[in-house]
Design a protein around this motif. Structure first.
Motif, PDB file in Angstrom:
ATOM      1  N   PHE A 189       0.817  -1.214   0.000  1.00  0.00           N
ATOM      2  CA  PHE A 189       0.000   0.000   0.000  1.00  0.00           C
ATOM      3  C   PHE A 189       0.852   1.266   0.000  1.00  0.00           C
ATOM      4  O   PHE A 189       0.378   2.348   0.330  1.00  0.00           O
ATOM      5  CB  PHE A 189      -0.940  -0.008   1.212  1.00  0.00           C
ATOM      6  CG  PHE A 189      -1.897  -1.167   1.194  1.00  0.00           C
ATOM      7  CD1 PHE A 189      -2.965  -1.198   0.314  1.00  0.00           C
ATOM      8  CD2 PHE A 189      -1.706  -2.254   2.034  1.00  0.00           C
ATOM      9  CE1 PHE A 189      -3.836  -2.273   0.281  1.00  0.00           C
ATOM     10  CE2 PHE A 189      -2.575  -3.338   2.012  1.00  0.00           C
ATOM     11  CZ  PHE A 189      -3.635  -3.344   1.130  1.00  0.00           C
TER      12      PHE A 189
ATOM     13  N   GLY B  80      -8.150  -9.829   4.329  1.00  0.00           N
ATOM     14  CA  GLY B  80      -7.225  -8.726   4.133  1.00  0.00           C
ATOM     15  C   GLY B  80      -7.920  -7.396   3.968  1.00  0.00           C
ATOM     16  O   GLY B  80      -9.128  -7.266   4.170  1.00  0.00           O
ATOM     17  N   GLU B  81      -7.134  -6.407   3.588  1.00  0.00           N
ATOM     18  CA  GLU B  81      -7.645  -5.040   3.466  1.00  0.00           C
ATOM     19  C   GLU B  81      -8.714  -4.914   2.392  1.00  0.00           C
ATOM     20  O   GLU B  81      -9.516  -3.989   2.420  1.00  0.00           O
ATOM     21  CB  GLU B  81      -6.498  -4.073   3.160  1.00  0.00           C
ATOM     22  CG  GLU B  81      -5.483  -3.894   4.272  1.00  0.00           C
ATOM     23  CD  GLU B  81      -5.984  -2.977   5.377  1.00  0.00           C
ATOM     24  OE1 GLU B  81      -7.062  -2.370   5.208  1.00  0.00           O
ATOM     25  OE2 GLU B  81      -5.308  -2.874   6.411  1.00  0.00           O
ATOM     26  N   GLN B  82      -8.740  -5.844   1.432  1.00  0.00           N
ATOM     27  CA  GLN B  82      -9.797  -5.803   0.430  1.00  0.00           C
ATOM     28  C   GLN B  82     -11.151  -6.158   1.035  1.00  0.00           C
ATOM     29  O   GLN B  82     -12.192  -5.819   0.480  1.00  0.00           O
ATOM     30  CB  GLN B  82      -9.475  -6.747  -0.734  1.00  0.00           C
ATOM     31  CG  GLN B  82     -10.413  -6.562  -1.922  1.00  0.00           C
ATOM     32  CD  GLN B  82      -9.925  -7.252  -3.179  1.00  0.00           C
ATOM     33  OE1 GLN B  82      -8.852  -7.842  -3.195  1.00  0.00           O
ATOM     34  NE2 GLN B  82     -10.699  -7.163  -4.255  1.00  0.00           N
TER      35      GLN B  82
ATOM     36  N   SER C 127      -2.005  -7.578   4.441  1.00  0.00           N
ATOM     37  CA  SER C 127      -1.917  -7.092   3.068  1.00  0.00           C
ATOM     38  C   SER C 127      -3.317  -7.161   2.479  1.00  0.00           C
ATOM     39  O   SER C 127      -4.299  -7.268   3.204  1.00  0.00           O
ATOM     40  CB  SER C 127      -0.924  -7.937   2.264  1.00  0.00           C
ATOM     41  OG  SER C 127      -1.335  -9.293   2.251  1.00  0.00           O
ATOM     42  N   SER C 128      -3.424  -7.110   1.161  1.00  0.00           N
ATOM     43  CA  SER C 128      -4.740  -7.103   0.535  1.00  0.00           C
ATOM     44  C   SER C 128      -5.565  -8.333   0.904  1.00  0.00           C
ATOM     45  O   SER C 128      -6.773  -8.250   1.104  1.00  0.00           O
ATOM     46  CB  SER C 128      -4.609  -7.047  -0.995  1.00  0.00           C
ATOM     47  OG  SER C 128      -3.915  -5.901  -1.399  1.00  0.00           O
ATOM     48  N   ASP C 129      -4.898  -9.483   0.999  1.00  0.00           N
ATOM     49  CA  ASP C 129      -5.611 -10.751   1.130  1.00  0.00           C
ATOM     50  C   ASP C 129      -5.203 -11.572   2.346  1.00  0.00           C
ATOM     51  O   ASP C 129      -5.753 -12.656   2.555  1.00  0.00           O
ATOM     52  CB  ASP C 129      -5.368 -11.614  -0.121  1.00  0.00           C
ATOM     53  CG  ASP C 129      -5.596 -10.838  -1.393  1.00  0.00           C
ATOM     54  OD1 ASP C 129      -6.727 -10.383  -1.600  1.00  0.00           O
ATOM     55  OD2 ASP C 129      -4.641 -10.668  -2.164  1.00  0.00           O
TER      56      ASP C 129
END
Length: 366
Positions: free
Chosen positions: A272, A292-294, A314-316
């Motif tokens: 990010f 994650g952040e998604q 992280s994203s996932d």
């Protein structure tokens, strides 16, 4: 088959919170009603359906898509659009929102044209700016706006309202509420138009209700966070007698390994664009869960197990310190959500939503 991650919610606790708000409003010296605000749940059909079956027939939301969903569930429900209508969506507003909150002449004129085209009357509440600096007409312009509204033959002017705390953090006080009821009196005297609704605001008004200090004349509240989290939003305090734990987030463990606590090599920015900082905990047991952040802002989660701590994500992937815990791949861990985390999780198509059955509720340990 179970889907993870998922939001799990308890309908019995939801209905207990709704009943608490009913009693609180009925205990006031003057008549006060409240509308469930469904936006944090994206008007989830199971949640709205649970309330409808309990007899609730009026809902408010900031997204017209959510109001459409409610109307498709029950056409007899009264719907209120909380966010000011955009000019691009007036046709849907007139169709799916029985009431909309307004502050602009251009918007009112567009609603008038659409309501006339559809051969119906559209109801509005004029929003008044009382210090929080989000939406609303300044008080000195309210009468002028009122005269314009009364010229529209397909617009039904129900009342006035205000919103505090959400943007500017302004605390609703009795004096501010008296300013709103005083404006109602001026409108009725000078324009000769009776207003049936004075919508005082959101869950930040709960302290005034709890202390029996809400001024007479404020007869509508729009409550979401109080309903779903048992909390008033002026000071962020839990309301005694209400449930804070209607919702939890569950996610599956996909890796458990002993690893160092500090990355090896030259450090740059993460996924990010941030430069992470690590505390040296030595070799410890780390678990990764499929979240994650998604899906949610991971900083807004807290594990139910006090022995687990969140290291980052992280994203996932969400990275946990599970040292000393008996955790293995395939285990499902539970997390508390705050308002923002629930909003993200309910919005995400990657996060499942599960209503607890009576059997599951009975097997839960409070």
């Amino acid at each position: 088959m179970k889907k993870f991650p998922r939001v799990v919610w308890d309908p019995s606790r939801l209905l207990a919170n709704a009943a608490f708000l009913d009693r609180l409003c009925h205990q006031q010296k003057n008549s006060v009603g409240w509308i469930p605000v469904t936006k944090v749940t994206c008007a989830d059909p199971d949640i709205v359906g649970t309330l409808i079956r309990q007899g609730y027939d009026s809902f408010a939301d900031s997204r017209i898509e959510n109001l459409r969903r409610i109307k498709q569930m029950s056409s007899s429900c009264q719907t209120t659009l909380l966010r000011l209508p955009g000019l691009h969506e007036v046709a849907e507003v007139v169709r799916y929102a029985d009431i909309s909150l307004v502050s602009e002449q251009d918007t009112i004129a567009a609603l008038q044209r659409e309501a006339q085209r559809d051969n119906r009357r559209h109801k509005i509440i004029l929003m008044i700016e009382l210090g929080d600096l989000r939406e609303g007409v300044c008080t000195q312009h309210a009468l002028e706006m009122g005269r314009f509204i009364l010229e529209q033959d397909h617009i039904e002017w129900l009342g006035i309202g205000t919103n505090l705390t959400c943007y500017g953090g302004v605390i609703p006080t009795a004096d501010i509420m008296l300013e709103l009821t005083g404006l109602k009196a001026r409108i009725e005297t000078e324009l000769g138009h009776a207003l049936t609704i004075v919508s005082g605001g959101n869950s930040s008004l709960l302290p005034l209700l709890l202390e029996q200090r809400l001024p007479p004349g404020i007869n509508q509240l729009r409550l979401g966070e109080a309903l779903f989290f048992g909390r008033e939003t002026a000071y962020g305090r839990h309301i005694a007698g209400m449930h804070e734990d209607i919702f939890r987030l569950e996610a599956e463990v996909i890796e458990v390994k002993e690893k160092p606590s500090v990355p090896k090599g030259t450090l740059g920015k993460n996924a990010f664009g941030e430069t992470p900082v690590f505390r040296d905990r030595g070799i410890h047991t780390r678990a990764i869960i499929a979240l994650g952040e998604q899906d949610v802002p991971v900083a807004d989660l807290s594990p139910f197990d006090p022995n687990i701590s969140i290291l980052g994500g992280s994203s996932d992937h969400l990275i946990l310190d599970v040292t000393g815990c008996d955790i293995k791949v395939g285990d499902v861990l539970s997390f508390r959500l705050n308002y923002r985390a629930l909003l993200y999780a309910m919005t995400s198509g990657y996060v499942g939503k599960h209503k607890l059955t009576e059997e599951e509720i009975g097997s839960c340990v409070s």
